[in-house]
Enzyme design. Structure first.
Site, mmCIF file in Angstrom:
data_model
loop_
_atom_site.group_PDB
_atom_site.id
_atom_site.type_symbol
_atom_site.label_atom_id
_atom_site.label_comp_id
_atom_site.label_asym_id
_atom_site.label_seq_id
_atom_site.Cartn_x
_atom_site.Cartn_y
_atom_site.Cartn_z
ATOM 1 N N CYS A 285 -41.609 -70.900 -6.804
ATOM 2 C CA CYS A 285 -40.147 -70.902 -6.756
ATOM 3 C C CYS A 285 -39.573 -71.852 -7.825
ATOM 4 O O CYS A 285 -39.728 -71.583 -9.005
ATOM 5 C CB CYS A 285 -39.696 -71.226 -5.335
ATOM 6 S SG CYS A 285 -37.986 -70.844 -5.020
ATOM 7 N N HIS A 379 -42.783 -66.705 -2.269
ATOM 8 C CA HIS A 379 -43.433 -67.728 -1.442
ATOM 9 C C HIS A 379 -44.730 -67.198 -0.827
ATOM 10 O O HIS A 379 -44.697 -66.624 0.256
ATOM 11 C CB HIS A 379 -42.480 -68.184 -0.331
ATOM 12 C CG HIS A 379 -41.374 -69.038 -0.849
ATOM 13 N ND1 HIS A 379 -41.459 -70.412 -0.880
ATOM 14 C CD2 HIS A 379 -40.190 -68.720 -1.400
ATOM 15 C CE1 HIS A 379 -40.354 -70.905 -1.428
ATOM 16 N NE2 HIS A 379 -39.574 -69.903 -1.744
ATOM 17 N N GLU A 381 -46.880 -68.787 0.720
ATOM 18 C CA GLU A 381 -47.150 -69.488 1.991
ATOM 19 C C GLU A 381 -46.377 -68.859 3.150
ATOM 20 O O GLU A 381 -46.578 -69.254 4.300
ATOM 21 C CB GLU A 381 -46.809 -70.970 1.864
ATOM 22 C CG GLU A 381 -45.347 -71.354 2.057
ATOM 23 C CD GLU A 381 -44.456 -71.008 0.870
ATOM 24 O OE1 GLU A 381 -44.967 -70.505 -0.146
ATOM 25 O OE2 GLU A 381 -43.229 -71.235 0.959
#
Ligand SMILES: *[C@@H]1O[C@H](CO)[C@@H](O)[C@H](O)[C@H]1NC(C)=O
Length: 434
Positions: A285, A379, A381
């Site tokens: 990001c 993202h 994660e």
């Protein structure tokens, strides 16, 4: 009989169809800088705020989104009408090799306000301890419900992201703000407000050492590293990493809020790191945008940001678990992106591209450059969102480990062998003597 028995079960005290009382009848309005206003009822903190109005298409994980530091300064509109039905869990977890001190994505609510079609007045979930409304109140964050979020979303989709004002209670009868009165959070260095002020270490016993530059890290990024047995040192976003870099096996750059132009200082420091240091570097990001700026790419403000847990990206190159030509569904939250340019700066190539709006979703160092550097706009994660790209963390940690082993074999082979023998012999000698 049975119902009397069930009523006495202690676990039912917690998070089960708890009566929270009706949402207030205090009026609330949301005004957009583009001229439209919507009227509903207030919940959470009875406080008027300004912010950047953005929408997220995620259906679940409102608790993770609201604690994501990348939403700082924003009025978050949920396109999903029913929000709050599973309440809010207690937000503490142990700081050990399995977790980083919180259950959600940071210690508190990060967005400025939320806009909900129909906020749930009751909630039900085994881990819930309070309602969305009471959580918002505790963190002094206002909400509005009973507004047509579909109409708001269509406006934001036609006009682009715009500034907004949530007016609560007596402020509802005031005229909407003039264009100059709207506060623009992107004028501020939000990263500097949210980043850690002092370095700290998670999982100090981990088998490799990773430095993390904190631009507003989501907890699940840190969790994803410690759960792969990394000792993680979290540093302020503008820390002089070059002064300490040889202590680390890899460098990670996190997500963060706002305009990447505020992070130019970090990009210039990173440029030096990338020129002089050959260990793995991974950014997500804001971290990806900083890597791009260090590589010589420009960042720009998108008319329509990408926010939600269903953003399709196409891999243009293979690396680790990622295969060129495949589409991955990703979790995203960004208003800025790197500019696609042809040719790409020497030593760099595009890694991912968004299937819907063709924005740059990832960059990487080329094979010929001899470097191991990746940045992704999305993202991996998750939290919330799909886990399609979660293995990128394993890829990064594996590269750091491979580099460390190679480094030890070439540089310290003479020092390491006697030390290892020594620790193996010691306990045996004790055992014989006993
Ligand atoms: C991407 O485009 C497809 C096809 O038009 C659409 O169905 C999907 O909703 C879009 N995804 C997002 C996140 O906008």
């Amino acid at each position: 009989m049975l119902s009397r028995y069930i009523l006495h079960l202690p676990r039912l005290q917690r998070g089960f169809a708890t009566q929270v009382g009706p949402i207030s009848t205090i009026p609330a309005s949301i005004h957009l800088k583009t001229g439209q206003s919507f009227h509903g009822r207030s919940f959470g903190a009875p406080r008027s705020v300004f912010g950047e109005t953005v929408f997220s298409t995620s259906i679940t994980s409102y608790t993770e989104s609201m604690t994501d530091p990348s939403y700082r300064g924003q009025i978050l509109v949920f396109t999903t009408p029913l929000i709050g039905n599973y309440g809010v869990p207690a937000n503490t977890a142990p700081s050990d090799s399995q977790d980083v001190g919180v259950v959600l994505e940071s210690k508190g609510i990060q967005c400025s306000a939320i806009v909900v079609g129909d906020v749930a007045e009751q909630f039900s979930h085994h881990s819930a301890v309070e309602s969305l409304a009471s959580w918002c109140k505790r963190y002094n964050v206002p909400g509005i419900t009973g507004v047509d979020t579909r109409a708001i979303t269509r406006l934001l989709r036609d006009q682009g992201t715009t500034l907004g004002r949530l007016a609560i209670g007596p402020d509802v009868s005031l005229p909407p703000p003039t264009a100059e009165e709207y506060w623009d959070p992107t004028g501020e260095n939000l990263v500097d407000q949210i980043s850690t002020k002092t370095p700290y270490v998670l999982n100090p016993g981990g088998s490799i050492k990773i430095a993390v530059l904190d631009f507003g890290a989501k907890a699940n990024i840190l969790r994803s590293l410690v759960r792969r047995d990394a000792a993680v040192t979290v540093l302020p976003w503008n820390y002089d990493f070059n002064a300490v870099r040889d202590q680390y096996d890899g460098l990670f750059l996190t997500n963060g809020p706002g305009d990447p132009a505020h992070c130019m200082e970090a990009a210039l420091k990173l440029r030096k790191t990338l020129q002089e240091w050959d260990r793995p570097v991974f950014g997500i990001c804001m971290g990806h945008q900083v890597i791009g700026m260090a590589a010589g790419l420009d960042a720009y403000r998108m008319t329509f940001g990408n926010r939600g847990h269903n953003q399709p990206v196409l891999a243009l190159a293979s690396a680790g678990s990622i295969k060129a030509g495949r589409v991955y569904v990703t979790s995203q939250n960004h208003q800025y992106a790197l500019k696609l340019q042809d040719p790409f700066p020497q030593g760099w190539e595009p890694f991912f591209i968004n299937c819907n709006d063709s924005s740059v979703e990832g960059i990487k160092s080329t094979k010929e450059s001899g470097k191991k550097v990746w940045g992704v706009q999305f993202h991996p994660e998750s939290a919330g969102g799909p886990l399609d790209t979660i293995e990128m963390f394993s890829d990064f940690v594996a590269e750091c480990r491979a580099h460390k082993i190679q480094f030890q074999e070439t540089a310290f082979s003479h020092d390491i062998k006697p030390a290892r023998l020594g620790t193996m012999v010691e306990p045996r000698r004790v055992a014989v003597a006993a």
